[in-house]
Design an enzyme around this catalytic site. Structure first.
Site, PDB file in Angstrom:
ATOM      1  CG  ASP A  31      17.757  -6.295   4.059  1.00 49.30           C
ATOM      2  OD1 ASP A  31      18.534  -5.670   3.316  1.00 49.30           O
ATOM      3  OD2 ASP A  31      17.307  -7.437   3.805  1.00 49.30           O
ATOM      4  CD  GLU A  81      -0.748  15.367  -1.371  1.00 51.04           C
ATOM      5  OE1 GLU A  81      -0.599  14.650  -2.355  1.00 51.04           O
ATOM      6  OE2 GLU A  81      -1.223  14.969  -0.308  1.00 51.04           O
ATOM      7  CB  CYS A 113      -1.353  12.384  -5.043  1.00 53.76           C
ATOM      8  SG  CYS A 113      -0.516  12.125  -3.479  1.00 53.76           S
ATOM      9  CB  SER A 203      -2.656   4.733   2.366  1.00 52.76           C
ATOM     10  OG  SER A 203      -1.365   4.148   2.338  1.00 52.76           O
ATOM     11  CG  HIS A 235      -0.145   8.600  -7.189  1.00 54.55           C
ATOM     12  ND1 HIS A 235       0.770   9.630  -7.091  1.00 54.55           N
ATOM     13  CD2 HIS A 235      -0.433   8.229  -5.909  1.00 54.55           C
ATOM     14  CE1 HIS A 235       1.003   9.876  -5.810  1.00 54.55           C
ATOM     15  NE2 HIS A 235       0.289   9.043  -5.076  1.00 54.55           N
ATOM     16  CG  ASN A 278       4.596  10.367  -3.059  1.00 55.23           C
ATOM     17  OD1 ASN A 278       4.210  10.739  -4.169  1.00 55.23           O
ATOM     18  ND2 ASN A 278       3.772   9.998  -2.103  1.00 55.23           N
ATOM     19  CB  SER A 311      -4.821   9.990   0.319  1.00 51.67           C
ATOM     20  OG  SER A 311      -3.846   9.034   0.031  1.00 51.67           O
TER      21      SER A 311
HETATM   22  N1  CAA Z   1      13.707  -7.378   1.430  1.00 51.41           N
HETATM   23  C1  CAA Z   1      12.777  -7.233   0.458  1.00 51.41           C
HETATM   24  N2  CAA Z   1      11.502  -6.817   0.703  1.00 51.41           N
HETATM   25  C2  CAA Z   1      11.173  -6.531   1.989  1.00 51.41           C
HETATM   26  C3  CAA Z   1      12.096  -6.650   3.038  1.00 51.41           C
HETATM   27  C4  CAA Z   1      13.422  -7.101   2.726  1.00 51.41           C
HETATM   28  N3  CAA Z   1      14.350  -7.223   3.663  1.00 51.41           N
HETATM   29  N4  CAA Z   1      11.471  -6.290   4.191  1.00 51.41           N
HETATM   30  C5  CAA Z   1      10.208  -5.944   3.855  1.00 51.41           C
HETATM   31  N5  CAA Z   1      10.021  -6.100   2.531  1.00 51.41           N
HETATM   32  C6  CAA Z   1       8.827  -5.807   1.747  1.00 51.41           C
HETATM   33  C7  CAA Z   1       7.526  -6.236   2.405  1.00 51.41           C
HETATM   34  O1  CAA Z   1       7.232  -7.601   2.145  1.00 51.41           O
HETATM   35  C8  CAA Z   1       6.553  -5.291   1.744  1.00 51.41           C
HETATM   36  O2  CAA Z   1       6.251  -5.737   0.434  1.00 51.41           O
HETATM   37  P1  CAA Z   1       4.723  -6.034   0.017  1.00 51.41           P
HETATM   38  O3  CAA Z   1       3.943  -4.782   0.290  1.00 51.41           O
HETATM   39  O4  CAA Z   1       4.809  -6.334  -1.439  1.00 51.41           O
HETATM   40  O5  CAA Z   1       4.290  -7.165   0.872  1.00 51.41           O
HETATM   41  C9  CAA Z   1       7.365  -4.002   1.567  1.00 51.41           C
HETATM   42  O6  CAA Z   1       8.729  -4.382   1.677  1.00 51.41           O
HETATM   43  C10 CAA Z   1       7.086  -2.942   2.612  1.00 51.41           C
HETATM   44  O7  CAA Z   1       7.225  -3.533   3.871  1.00 51.41           O
HETATM   45  P2  CAA Z   1       6.201  -3.177   5.057  1.00 51.41           P
HETATM   46  O8  CAA Z   1       4.806  -3.290   4.536  1.00 51.41           O
HETATM   47  O9  CAA Z   1       6.582  -3.945   6.250  1.00 51.41           O
HETATM   48  O10 CAA Z   1       6.607  -1.645   5.225  1.00 51.41           O
HETATM   49  P3  CAA Z   1       6.070  -0.576   6.241  1.00 51.41           P
HETATM   50  O11 CAA Z   1       4.820  -1.034   6.901  1.00 51.41           O
HETATM   51  O12 CAA Z   1       7.200  -0.188   7.104  1.00 51.41           O
HETATM   52  O13 CAA Z   1       5.744   0.675   5.301  1.00 51.41           O
HETATM   53  C11 CAA Z   1       4.256   1.754   3.762  1.00 51.41           C
HETATM   54  C12 CAA Z   1       5.240   0.602   3.977  1.00 51.41           C
HETATM   55  C13 CAA Z   1       2.969   1.450   4.489  1.00 51.41           C
HETATM   56  C14 CAA Z   1       3.992   1.926   2.276  1.00 51.41           C
HETATM   57  C15 CAA Z   1       4.885   3.063   4.320  1.00 51.41           C
HETATM   58  O14 CAA Z   1       6.050   3.375   3.618  1.00 51.41           O
HETATM   59  C16 CAA Z   1       3.954   4.264   4.275  1.00 51.41           C
HETATM   60  O15 CAA Z   1       3.103   4.450   5.143  1.00 51.41           O
HETATM   61  N6  CAA Z   1       4.100   5.163   3.228  1.00 51.41           N
HETATM   62  C17 CAA Z   1       3.275   6.351   3.098  1.00 51.41           C
HETATM   63  C18 CAA Z   1       1.875   6.040   2.612  1.00 51.41           C
HETATM   64  C19 CAA Z   1       1.820   5.670   1.157  1.00 51.41           C
HETATM   65  O16 CAA Z   1       2.651   6.018   0.370  1.00 51.41           O
HETATM   66  N7  CAA Z   1       0.752   4.952   0.794  1.00 51.41           N
HETATM   67  C20 CAA Z   1       0.542   4.552  -0.582  1.00 51.41           C
HETATM   68  C21 CAA Z   1      -0.905   4.614  -0.982  1.00 51.41           C
HETATM   69  S1  CAA Z   1      -1.609   6.227  -0.618  1.00 51.41           S
HETATM   70  C22 CAA Z   1      -1.099   7.235  -1.904  1.00 51.41           C
HETATM   71  O17 CAA Z   1      -0.667   6.789  -2.920  1.00 51.41           O
HETATM   72  C23 CAA Z   1      -1.202   8.706  -1.717  1.00 51.41           C
HETATM   73  C24 CAA Z   1       0.152   9.235  -1.421  1.00 51.41           C
HETATM   74  O18 CAA Z   1       0.871   9.614  -2.324  1.00 51.41           O
HETATM   75  C25 CAA Z   1       0.589   9.259  -0.039  1.00 51.41           C
END
Ligand code: CAA
Length: 390
Positions: A31, A81, A113, A203, A235, A278, A311
């Site tokens: 979705d 990075e 970052c 993370s 960030h 990002n 990170s």
């Molecule tokens: N409609 C609306 N919202 C929906 C949805 C839908 N159909 N389906 C899911 N969502 C929402 C979920 O509820 C969730 O929201 P919340 O976090 O507010 O609960 C959000 O969408 C994401 O869903 P998931 O958690 O299921 O997503 P995921 O597990 O597939 O991946 C992530 C999310 C972990 C951020 C992933 O994208 C990722 O690993 N990204 C890279 C790591 C990252 O950016 N980390 C951030 C902190 S680290 C940092 O900042 C350093 C850096 O730059 C990397």
């Protein structure tokens, strides 16, 4: 009277291509609202085969030099990075491409970052020692995760170049800064990998914990209180992360904002990031440019918070005060054009680019002309990277 030191000019650059997150969601049968609402991203920047962190950085830096000249610049600090060499600073390539004099020292800084914020603080220190000197702080990164991984939707690419000097036109950086460091494996990229490894959920927790720690340290150092900030730039690995962080700090400060209040507080800081994705070291400064470029009223005299996270992990919270007349020094039209000019890729073309890697055996490799920016990565010869003016 204490010396005023800070950001005099701020220019962004991004990639030639982009990918709509709706197209990415369609490809994976997800979705699209998961990305556009859940993650808070609409589009991500994708590098052409003849672009890299150097070409984006040189693009942003050249525009700073075009406006301000090179007089007084003694240092270029390059934060990244997604480094392209284990030894040579990517900044040395930029130094040549933009025509800086040999009397400018160049070094690369790394801590995920966060390192552009370290660079900015080091720049302020250098200028405090000799206010006649200016420092270029250049942050440039490409965020890459494996195809099909949960991180894929949080990719992107951009550079932010800043001229830091005494009596700046945009923002004066204030003392104190709050910092927080903790050894945590939330996101990392071993030397043998071209894509990052990440503990996604971990993370998010690590980010919130570290930003909270930096905020508490900022207060302990005598910093301003939460209500003193006209805006806070976070960030933004994805914009939803900024809203989580803002709510976290608001709660630590004794508040309890609704999701709509948080979104309204951060809206102007998130507009570029929603369309770029990002950009690691550049991300918080992309957020700053977004705020300054989009705010309709006059922010002169207002205190802006900057919340930087890398990170691994290091976080820093500091404040900067917007200077009178800053609007005459902004680059809003330039930034809008840069985002607008990108070529949207279909999913197949994006996947081909993602899978293209450079030969590791040093054999000659030439890129084809794809990008229209001022600098291009021409290829490799004898293990050396080749750059040219477009
Ligand atoms: N409609 C609306 N919202 C929906 C949805 C839908 N159909 N389906 C899911 N969502 C929402 C979920 O509820 C969730 O929201 P919340 O976090 O507010 O609960 C959000 O969408 C994401 O869903 P998931 O958690 O299921 O997503 P995921 O597990 O597939 O991946 C992530 C999310 C972990 C951020 C992933 O994208 C990722 O690993 N990204 C890279 C790591 C990252 O950016 N980390 C951030 C902190 S680290 C940092 O900042 C350093 C850096 O730059 C990397």
């Amino acid at each position: 009277m204490p010396l005023s030191i800070g950001i005099h000019d701020l220019a962004l650059a991004t990639s030639q291509h982009s990918l709509s997150l709706t197209d990415l969601a369609d490809h994976h049968g997800i979705d699209p609202a998961k990305f556009t609402v859940g993650i808070g991203q609409d589009v991500m920047s994708v590098l052409a085969g003849d672009e890299d962190i150097v070409t984006m950085a040189a693009d942003a830096t050249a525009r700073i030099i075009e406006r301000n000249g090179t007089e007084g610049i003694r240092t270029l600090l390059f934060a990244t990075e997604s480094g392209i060499d284990q030894s040579k600073s990517a900044g040395v390539y930029v130094h040549k491409l933009v025509g800086l004099p040999s009397t400018v020292r160049v070094v690369e800084l790394k801590q995920a970052c966060y390192s552009a914020t370290a660079a900015l603080q080091f720049a302020v220190g250098l200028i405090a020692r000799d206010p006649s000197q200016k420092v270029l702080v250049v942050a440039s990164d490409v965020a890459r995760y494996d195809l099909g991984s949960s991180g894929e939707s949080t990719q992107g690419a951009a550079a932010a170049a800043m001229l830091v000097q005494a009596d700046p036109a945009l923002l004066v950086v204030e003392n104190p800064a709050g910092v927080y460091t903790e050894d945590v494996m939330d996101f990392w990229r071993p030397n043998y990998r071209t894509t990052a490894l990440v503990d996604g959920k971990g993370s998010i927790k690590a980010y919130l914990n570290a930003i909270g720690g930096a905020w508490e340290d900022y207060l302990a150092q005598g910093g301003a209180s939460f209500s003193d900030f006209a805006a806070i730039c976070y960030h933004q690995p994805f914009t939803k992360m900024a809203t989580k962080a803002h709510r976290h700090l608001a709660v630590l400060a004794g508040g309890n904002p609704t999701p709509a209040e948080v979104a309204a507080d951060l809206d102007e800081t998130m507009r570029y990031n929603r369309l770029i994705g990002n950009s690691y070291t550049a991300s918080v400064y992309v957020a700053l440019a977004s705020l300054l470029d989009h705010h309709e009223g006059d922010l002169a005299g207002s205190r802006i918070g900057l919340a930087s996270y890398g990170s691994g992990s290091v976080a820093e919270f500091f404040a900067a005060v917007v200077q009178p007349g800053y609007r005459e020094h902004l680059r809003g039209a330039e930034h809008a054009a840069m985002i607008e000019r990108r070529t949207p890729l279909d999913h197949t073309a994006y996947e081909v680019l993602h899978k293209t890697t450079l030969p590791e055996d040093g054999r000659e490799y030439r890129t084809s002309r794809e990008s229209v920016g001022p600098f291009r990565f021409a290829g490799m010869m004898g293990h050396q990277r080749l750059y040219e003016h477009a």
